[in-house]
Design a protein around this motif. Structure first.
Motif: not given
Length: 141
Positions: A16-34
């Protein structure tokens, strides 16, 4: 005389805390293999219906995300106060091609900040969600 000193502690966050914090922002980092190496891209995101949705351009790496496991990280911190938090999601990415699904995800408030067309839509299922917060506590010494 004892003087209070600032100490810090790390707190694990529940879902619940994680989802609340996620909703508070607009930018994140996508991590993948290239090309067998880690890659990280700063992206805007939204969170309709319990998943992360990204609107991306037509870079070659976007199509390769389809059906691969990725990580997505969002954080915030106060360097002066030495506090902050981080939430990490691990899940399978999926390129959205179905027109009805694309229409349902079309939220003008979730427009990308990046210039140019952003008409490739990727969804990330939240299979694993973890979060941590570092906070200052007062302790006497």
């Amino acid at each position: 005389m004892n003087t209070p000193l600032n100490a810090s502690e790390i707190e694990r966050l529940d879902l619940r805390q994680c989802l609340t914090l996620l909703r508070s922002q607009a930018v994140g980092r996508l991590v993948f293999t290239e090309q067998a190496l880690p890659a990280i891209r700063l992206v805007n995101y939204s969170m309709p219906t319990g998943r992360i949705v990204l609107r991306l351009g037509h870079a070659k790496w976007v199509a390769r995300l389809d059906r691969t496991v990725v990580a997505f990280e969002v954080d915030d911190f106060d360097a002066g106060a030495r506090t902050g938090w981080s939430v990490v999601i691990v899940g399978k990415a999926r390129l959205i091609l179905d027109i009805d699904e694309l229409v349902s995800l079309n939220d003008p408030a979730a427009r990308s900040w990046a210039p140019g067309p952003r008409d490739q839509v990727v969804s990330i299922d939240m299979e694993r969600v973890t979060g941590r917060r570092i906070r200052v506590t007062a302790s006497a010494s």
